[in-house]
Design a protein around this motif. Structure first.
Motif, PDB file in Angstrom:
ATOM      1  N   GLN A 378    -107.001 -14.167  75.005  1.00  9.53           N
ATOM      2  CA  GLN A 378    -107.783 -15.300  75.492  1.00  9.53           C
ATOM      3  C   GLN A 378    -108.794 -15.766  74.446  1.00  9.53           C
ATOM      4  O   GLN A 378    -109.054 -16.967  74.309  1.00  9.53           O
ATOM      5  N   GLN A 379    -109.337 -14.820  73.690  1.00  6.04           N
ATOM      6  CA  GLN A 379    -110.295 -15.188  72.657  1.00  6.04           C
ATOM      7  C   GLN A 379    -109.611 -15.749  71.418  1.00  6.04           C
ATOM      8  O   GLN A 379    -110.099 -16.697  70.803  1.00  6.04           O
ATOM      9  N   ASP A 380    -108.464 -15.138  71.054  1.00  2.08           N
ATOM     10  CA  ASP A 380    -107.746 -15.578  69.866  1.00  2.08           C
ATOM     11  C   ASP A 380    -106.253 -15.378  70.100  1.00  2.08           C
ATOM     12  O   ASP A 380    -105.746 -14.261  69.980  1.00  2.08           O
ATOM     13  N   PRO A 381    -105.521 -16.436  70.458  1.00  2.00           N
ATOM     14  CA  PRO A 381    -104.080 -16.288  70.721  1.00  2.00           C
ATOM     15  C   PRO A 381    -103.290 -15.774  69.522  1.00  2.00           C
ATOM     16  O   PRO A 381    -102.179 -15.273  69.695  1.00  2.00           O
ATOM     17  N   CYS A 382    -103.822 -15.895  68.323  1.00  2.00           N
ATOM     18  CA  CYS A 382    -103.107 -15.409  67.141  1.00  2.00           C
ATOM     19  C   CYS A 382    -103.203 -13.893  66.992  1.00  2.00           C
ATOM     20  O   CYS A 382    -102.438 -13.293  66.240  1.00  2.00           O
ATOM     21  N   ASP A 383    -104.159 -13.274  67.699  1.00  2.00           N
ATOM     22  CA  ASP A 383    -104.369 -11.837  67.578  1.00  2.00           C
ATOM     23  C   ASP A 383    -103.435 -11.133  68.553  1.00  2.00           C
ATOM     24  O   ASP A 383    -103.821 -10.728  69.643  1.00  2.00           O
ATOM     25  N   ALA A 384    -102.183 -11.005  68.165  1.00  2.00           N
ATOM     26  CA  ALA A 384    -101.180 -10.372  69.026  1.00  2.00           C
ATOM     27  C   ALA A 384    -100.492  -9.251  68.258  1.00  2.00           C
ATOM     28  O   ALA A 384    -100.166  -9.403  67.087  1.00  2.00           O
ATOM     29  N   PRO A 385    -100.250  -8.103  68.876  1.00  2.00           N
ATOM     30  CA  PRO A 385     -99.635  -6.969  68.171  1.00  2.00           C
ATOM     31  C   PRO A 385     -98.131  -7.148  68.013  1.00  2.00           C
ATOM     32  O   PRO A 385     -97.507  -7.961  68.691  1.00  2.00           O
ATOM     33  N   ASN A 386     -97.559  -6.378  67.087  1.00  2.00           N
ATOM     34  CA  ASN A 386     -96.103  -6.335  66.981  1.00  2.00           C
ATOM     35  C   ASN A 386     -95.521  -5.697  68.234  1.00  2.00           C
ATOM     36  O   ASN A 386     -96.198  -4.981  68.964  1.00  2.00           O
ATOM     37  N   LYS A 387     -94.224  -5.915  68.448  1.00  2.00           N
ATOM     38  CA  LYS A 387     -93.601  -5.363  69.642  1.00  2.00           C
ATOM     39  C   LYS A 387     -93.613  -3.840  69.623  1.00  2.00           C
ATOM     40  O   LYS A 387     -93.752  -3.195  70.656  1.00  2.00           O
ATOM     41  N   ASP A 388     -93.496  -3.247  68.423  1.00  2.00           N
ATOM     42  CA  ASP A 388     -93.508  -1.796  68.339  1.00  2.00           C
ATOM     43  C   ASP A 388     -94.860  -1.215  68.730  1.00  2.00           C
ATOM     44  O   ASP A 388     -94.962  -0.042  69.059  1.00  2.00           O
ATOM     45  N   GLN A 389     -95.921  -2.035  68.650  1.00  2.00           N
ATOM     46  CA  GLN A 389     -97.261  -1.594  69.024  1.00  2.00           C
ATOM     47  C   GLN A 389     -97.760  -2.306  70.265  1.00  2.00           C
ATOM     48  O   GLN A 389     -98.939  -2.207  70.607  1.00  2.00           O
ATOM     49  N   ASP A 390     -96.891  -3.007  70.960  1.00  2.00           N
ATOM     50  CA  ASP A 390     -97.272  -3.813  72.103  1.00  2.00           C
ATOM     51  C   ASP A 390     -97.334  -2.944  73.354  1.00  2.00           C
ATOM     52  O   ASP A 390     -96.354  -2.271  73.689  1.00  2.00           O
ATOM     53  N   PRO A 391     -98.474  -2.913  74.082  1.00  2.00           N
ATOM     54  CA  PRO A 391     -98.551  -2.076  75.292  1.00  2.00           C
ATOM     55  C   PRO A 391     -97.628  -2.542  76.404  1.00  2.00           C
ATOM     56  O   PRO A 391     -97.384  -1.791  77.352  1.00  2.00           O
ATOM     57  N   PHE A 392     -97.111  -3.776  76.313  1.00  2.00           N
ATOM     58  CA  PHE A 392     -96.218  -4.278  77.350  1.00  2.00           C
ATOM     59  C   PHE A 392     -94.810  -3.689  77.213  1.00  2.00           C
ATOM     60  O   PHE A 392     -94.002  -3.818  78.132  1.00  2.00           O
ATOM     61  N   PHE A 393     -94.506  -3.054  76.094  1.00  2.00           N
ATOM     62  CA  PHE A 393     -93.174  -2.520  75.844  1.00  2.00           C
ATOM     63  C   PHE A 393     -93.277  -1.043  75.490  1.00  2.00           C
ATOM     64  O   PHE A 393     -94.353  -0.539  75.173  1.00  2.00           O
ATOM     65  N   ASP A 394     -92.130  -0.355  75.537  1.00  2.00           N
ATOM     66  CA  ASP A 394     -92.082   1.017  75.039  1.00  2.00           C
ATOM     67  C   ASP A 394     -92.195   0.993  73.521  1.00  2.00           C
ATOM     68  O   ASP A 394     -91.558   0.175  72.857  1.00  2.00           O
ATOM     69  N   GLN A 395     -92.975   1.905  72.988  1.00  2.00           N
ATOM     70  CA  GLN A 395     -93.302   1.886  71.561  1.00  2.00           C
ATOM     71  C   GLN A 395     -92.547   2.962  70.799  1.00  2.00           C
ATOM     72  O   GLN A 395     -93.095   3.664  69.960  1.00  2.00           O
ATOM     73  N   GLY A 396     -91.281   3.134  71.102  1.00  2.00           N
ATOM     74  CA  GLY A 396     -90.495   4.127  70.395  1.00  2.00           C
ATOM     75  C   GLY A 396     -90.939   5.540  70.658  1.00  2.00           C
ATOM     76  O   GLY A 396     -90.852   6.388  69.776  1.00  2.00           O
TER      77      GLY A 396
END
Length: 685
Positions: A378-396
């Motif tokens: 919400q503060q910065d839409p560009c500040d998004a993690p990679n999918k491998d580090q994304d809490p919405f997905f399994d991170q290997g």
């Protein structure tokens, strides 16, 4: 004073009822409430339209609109916005009247109470009875009605009551049979008394006759000798009747003992059954509480994922896992497995359609990380993690594929155990097969058939050393597209630590472990019980893969791509706003380039709102599937007593042959000529 308004409600009482939102003729709520609304006529002046800006999870740019005319207030949703009125969600195109003290929930975090005067009086804010807890409990109750079907609960209770009725009927039948034999014993005791009376009367009559005869013949000195002879004759006459009574009594006593043993065994089965059902009931109740806690949180996670453009969905599930612990059904006598029930969350990758099951604790940990990522977004839409580090997905990270159970009964009689057993996941689905061997070895790790020849079974080795070699060659049937770094681990008997195989780094459907480990135990009663009735449980784990899918040719060139050293982003344009979201795997939700880049604008595809109404059907289907899996396992377990009897017969045959060999060796030794100058040896294979 007569103008209606919404009053905020907050979890913290000190922050509750502090903000008032006056309602004009039309009041639009949302992240960006500006713009035309289909339900507001174009002829309405701007002074009659209120724009209320809200920020938070689950809110749309234009979320909902209130209309206040003629002393009546109604509300309707815009753009599939989520609005609950007194706990009941509004449907698209539906308008409902909002009355005084009604609770309104927008998105996930914004809770309000309606304040409007009917007689022109002003109600003090602090005197309004509604609060945040009341509003959330209403919404939760509405979700509960969708998630839990009371008919299924009634059906389950009816089945359990029918089972308990059948248990009581069987228990009463055994008790009646025991009482029948008790009555038969009492009748036999009465026959004994009658027999003794008849015998005493017969003896008295015959003795009196004997005395009269001897007195008449003058032979009273022979009375005692004649009495003894007479008693022997009488005892011989009644011997058959007495023996018949003794046989009947012994038979009834044996039958009564059998029934009493059955009744005692039945009572023990009932006790274990009740304990298992009570534990299951407590587990289900705890899981249902966890589910009721998870439902709004999963809804929040789905809304955050949707707003951030994540191609992922979460669903609440009630999952059961089969335990190797068993108990006997007191009605049918079949062996049943105990089950463990717990609440969990299924993560569904909408791109790959791969599912992952997250435990309650794992989801809660991820939810805190999701909230932090959402705040940063919400503060910065560009500040998004990679999918491998994304809490919405399994991170290997490693997760359990399933468990395999190998029964150990054959080891009690020194029979090596080897099998290919299925790997069953917590959802009751077979994930592959695992090859396991357990061999009887000597202290040097060698298979030596003569080492334990002095013992017929492990039970006769109390206090002695027992060595086993556990081998896990590998497994087969693993989905190589979903898991890598597959490994197996287990604990044997009372071990506190796991034995683990080396992970297979390359994805493979048939990972080879080539695992060998010698286990040394001291035989005691607990080890014997473990081998007789338990199983070696091997857990199979693997690291979840995130498959890479390239964009189709017709999708290339339609998305503006911004590359940095860490991430790749896609640029999305909206009226009066520009947002940047993380581009993941494919550009399925491809966004048109802005006019400045000379591309024809195409509106982005809208993602439908998540619906919780299908959750119940899915969980019921999964429960039915699990039930069928348990029935299959129960049928397989029915074969175990047959195998046990066969093993016992083989052990008895082994003892008989061993005794014959020893007898032959003794006979052979006795026939050897004792000559100092000659030596004879006898060898029996």
């Amino acid at each position: 004073p007569n103008q209606p308004y919404l009053l905020n409600l907050h979890e913290d009482p000190s922050l509750s009822k502090n903000l008032a939102y006056p309602l004009l003729r039309y009041s639009v709520f949302g992240i960006e409430p500006e713009g035309s609304v289909p339900s507001i006529p174009a002829t309405v002046s701007k002074d009659s339209i209120g724009l209320m800006t809200l920020k938070g999870v689950g809110l749309k740019p234009q979320h909902c609109v209130f209309e206040a005319t003629g002393g009546r207030v109604t509300v309707g949703i815009i753009d599939n916005g989520r609005v609950c009125l007194n706990g009941k969600p509004l449907q698209p195109g539906e308008r409902k009247e909002v009355k005084h003290n009604d609770r309104v929930v927008m998105g996930m975090n914004h809770v309000f109470v309606m304040c409007c005067s009917v007689d022109g009086s002003t109600t003090p804010r602090r005197s309004i009875p509604a609060d945040w807890t009341m509003a959330m409990e209403e919404m939760l109750a509405g979700m509960q009605q969708k998630f839990f079907d009371p008919r299924e609960q009634q059906k389950h209770e009816a089945e359990l009551n029918a089972k308990m009725d059948a248990i009581r009927e069987k228990e009463n039948a055994l008790e009646m049979e025991r009482q029948k034999y008790q009555k038969m014993l009492q009748e036999i005791e009465g026959e004994y008394k009658q027999f003794n009376r008849r015998r005493e009367a017969k003896i008295n009559n015959r003795v009196a006759e004997l005395e009269e005869t001897l007195e008449a013949e003058g032979r009273l000195d022979e009375l005692e000798q004649e009495k003894a002879r007479l008693m022997e004759e009488i005892e011989a006459e009644v011997e058959d009747e007495l023996e018949n009574l003794d046989l009947r009594k012994q038979r009834v006593i044996q039958q009564q003992l059998v029934v009493e043993n059955q009744l005692q065994s039945q009572n023990e089965k009932i006790r274990v059954f009740k304990i298992a059902k009570e534990n299951e009931k407590r587990e289900v109740a705890r899981a249902e509480e966890d589910i009721m806690h998870l439902i709004p949180l999963v809804d929040e996670a789905n809304l955050m994922a949707e707003q951030m453009g994540k191609e992922v969905k979460y669903e609440v599930r009630l999952q059961s896992s089969v335990s190797p612990e068993v108990f006997d059904d007191p009605v049918t006598g079949t062996t049943m497995h105990k089950t463990h029930v717990e609440a969990a969350v299924t993560m569904i990758d909408l791109v790959t359609q791969h599912n992952r099951v997250w435990s309650y604790d794992k989801f809660m940990t991820r939810l805190y990380m999701m909230r932090e990522a959402f705040e940063n977004f919400q503060q910065d839409p560009c500040d998004a993690p990679n999918k491998d580090q994304d809490p919405f997905f399994d991170q290997g990270e490693a997760q359990e594929l399933g468990k395999a159970h190998l029964w150990l009964m054959g080891l009690c009689h020194f029979i090596d155990t080897e099998d290919v057993v299925p790997i069953i996941s917590k959802m009751g689905v077979q994930q592959g097969k695992l090859s396991v061997k357990i061999l009887i070895v000597d202290p040097n790790g060698k298979q030596n058939p003569t080492y334990y020849r002095n013992f017929s079974s492990v039970e006769r080795m109390m206090g002695q050393r027992l060595d086993l070699m556990i081998e896990i060659p590998g497994c087969s049937g693993i989905d190589a597209t979903m898991f890598s770094d597959v490994f197996a681990r287990f604990k044997f008997f009372n071990d506190d630590t796991y034995f683990e195989t080396k992970p297979q780094s390359k994805p493979s459907a048939t990972p080879a472990f080539r695992f060998r480990r010698q286990v040394t135990c001291t035989v005691d009663q607990s080890l014997v019980s473990f081998l007789q009735s338990d199983a070696l449980t091997v857990e199979v784990w693997g690291t979840a893969l995130n498959p890479k899918i390239s964009a189709s040719p017709d999708q290339k060139g339609k998305t503006a791509t911004l590359k940095s050293s860490k991430s790749t982003f896609s640029l999305t344009t909206r009226p009066k706003s520009v947002s940047v979201t993380l581009a993941r795997q494919t550009s399925l939700n491809s966004v048109p380039l802005p006019p400045a880049l000379k591309q024809k604008p195409t509106p982005p595809a809208e993602k439908p709102a998540e619906e919780m109404t299908i959750v119940l059907r899915e969980i019921q289907a999964e429960r039915d599937q699990l039930k069928s899996q348990i029935e299959v396992i129960s049928i397989e377990n029915q074969k175990i007593p047959v195998l046990s009897s066969q093993v016992a017969e083989l052990a008895a045959e082994n003892e008989r042959l061993k005794a014959q060999i020893e007898a032959l060796m003794a006979a052979s030794a006795s026939n050897v000529p004792r000559n100092r100058n000659s030596t004879t040896s006898t060898s029996i294979p």
